[in-house]
Design a protein around this motif. Sequence first.
Motif, PDB file in Angstrom:
ATOM      1  N   ILE A  52       0.951  -1.193  -0.045  1.00 25.99           N
ATOM      2  CA  ILE A  52       0.059   0.110   0.019  1.00 25.99           C
ATOM      3  C   ILE A  52       0.635   1.425   0.066  1.00 25.99           C
ATOM      4  CG2 ILE A  52      -1.535   1.298   1.398  1.00 25.99           C
ATOM      5  CD1 ILE A  52      -2.751  -1.114   0.051  1.00 25.99           C
ATOM      6  N   VAL A  53       0.482   2.280  -1.001  1.00 26.73           N
ATOM      7  CA  VAL A  53       1.388   3.463  -0.778  1.00 26.73           C
ATOM      8  C   VAL A  53       0.689   4.433   0.115  1.00 26.73           C
ATOM      9  CG1 VAL A  53       1.528   5.586  -2.153  1.00 26.73           C
ATOM     10  CG2 VAL A  53       1.679   3.352  -3.316  1.00 26.73           C
ATOM     11  N   LYS A  54       1.701   4.560   1.275  1.00 31.12           N
ATOM     12  CA  LYS A  54       1.216   5.432   2.293  1.00 31.12           C
ATOM     13  C   LYS A  54       1.554   6.810   2.234  1.00 31.12           C
ATOM     14  CE  LYS A  54       2.420   1.138   4.706  1.00 31.12           C
ATOM     15  NZ  LYS A  54       3.318   0.624   3.461  1.00 31.12           N
ATOM     16  N   ALA A  55       0.486   7.362   1.570  1.00 30.47           N
ATOM     17  CA  ALA A  55       0.558   8.730   1.057  1.00 30.47           C
ATOM     18  C   ALA A  55      -0.632   9.438   0.569  1.00 30.47           C
ATOM     19  CB  ALA A  55       1.606   8.955   0.015  1.00 30.47           C
ATOM     20  N   VAL A  56      -0.930  10.570   0.514  1.00 32.07           N
ATOM     21  CA  VAL A  56      -2.168  11.214   0.011  1.00 32.07           C
ATOM     22  C   VAL A  56      -2.014  11.463  -1.493  1.00 32.07           C
ATOM     23  CG1 VAL A  56      -3.460  13.341   0.267  1.00 32.07           C
ATOM     24  CG2 VAL A  56      -2.213  12.571   2.360  1.00 32.07           C
ATOM     25  N   ARG A  57      -3.222  10.900  -1.929  1.00 31.45           N
ATOM     26  CA  ARG A  57      -3.380  11.195  -3.486  1.00 31.45           C
ATOM     27  C   ARG A  57      -3.105  12.877  -3.839  1.00 31.45           C
ATOM     28  NH1 ARG A  57      -8.703   7.434  -4.281  1.00 31.45           N
ATOM     29  NH2 ARG A  57      -9.230   9.193  -2.906  1.00 31.45           N
TER      30      ARG A  57
END
Length: 467
Positions: A47-52
């Motif tokens: 999972i990419v742990k960042a804000v879109r």
Amino acid sequence: MGSKQIAQETFDEAVQENITEFEMDPEEAVREAVQQFESQGVDLSNIVKAVRQPASENGQKQKHEILLTLDSLGRAIDTSDLDEVAEQLVVFADQCKEQLAFRYLAGQNGAYSTVFSACQLASGDRSLMLKAFCTLSAVLDGQPDLLDSAGQDLLLKTLQEHREDVELTLAGIRCVRHACLKHEQNRQDFVKGGILPLLTGAIVQHGDSADVVRTASAALRVMTFDDDIRVPFGHAHDHAKMIVLENDGLRVLIEAAKAFTDNSSVLSELCATLSRLSVRNEFCQEIVDLGGLNFMVSLLADCIDHPDVVKQVLSAIRAVAGNDDVKDAIVNAGATDLIVLAISHHLANPQICEQGCAALCMLALRKPENCHVIMEGGGALAALQAMKAHPREVAVQKQACMLIRNLVSRSRDFSQPILEMGAENLITEARAAHRDCDDVAKAALRDLGCKVELRELWTGQKGSLAQ
């Protein structure tokens, strides 16, 4: 690490909810979402742990940065803007290399087909081809399922047609290696397509390139893996035989080593591959005849302070010692003292202790004269020290127990000296702590002349006791 999985969309929605409903700033929203899912046992490794990020065009949904780059690359390919394709390939490759989560998200959103199109578009433009294949390698890293038959054909064709180009060869081989790790079908397809002579040929042709020799050697080794849990029976053994018998693999690797006598990383890689190819008695003997044993012993002596190198050399010595005649050659080369030194020098390293004990165990098997050399060199004491240092490492305990047993099974005079070193208590503790150690520990105690308490396990059948 958790075993549950969630979609990227689910994580992104949780982050967005933290921002809108609970008025968290973006970084806090991501941290809170991570903590929330991990507390529920969810595996977030993909999972990419960042804000879109906001999309570049009005009306589009917010996207993660790597998907925005992928979109830009796709548009550049559609318009055949080669300069823009080159620029976006570099940016996209760098983002993919940052972490598996980024390339996994990209892979789920068509990255492979986009990059494959870039590879096709780049045909004839060497600079662009190099960027495209480097990007393909980054995408395939950890995602071998993405490669299709068209991609396999393209890689084989590129390696065939550009075999004289060291950089393109290197990029292509990296793609192959990533595509074959943990993917048996890709391995079999590539071997059928003729990858083995291309890999050995690359080592010969570019024998002065450390990167090519190291990477091609690693790719050959991957062909001998049996690491795809989806396949009950692989072709690892068959591939190893093909590398040796049909492609002169042992000679190619050992000759390559001569150009890198001062490069421990290349030599370590070559050792690792040789150990995977030592699948038959005659192959082990051929390694010795070609000078492979001499370079292994020299490497162990020269790189005794480098644990990664030591581990690979010990593994290779263990593998070639499967041949009884080679055992004698190893002992005569003075390797036993170096193996004992490696264990003692890296006593805190469980993998080196395991491989060192395993190598000595092989040398002692069916060879009483070798047992004398090992005992005189302190091999038994080193093994017991390894057991004491790693009581929870079942692999160390098993290999040490097997070594002790081999030392005394045909040379009972060694039993008392080994017992005086404290062997009985250590072996008894290993047996009690590890079910997998029970048989080997019991055999070691028995051959040492100790009283062995048999364990009785109720099988559930009337009148049946299993020990």
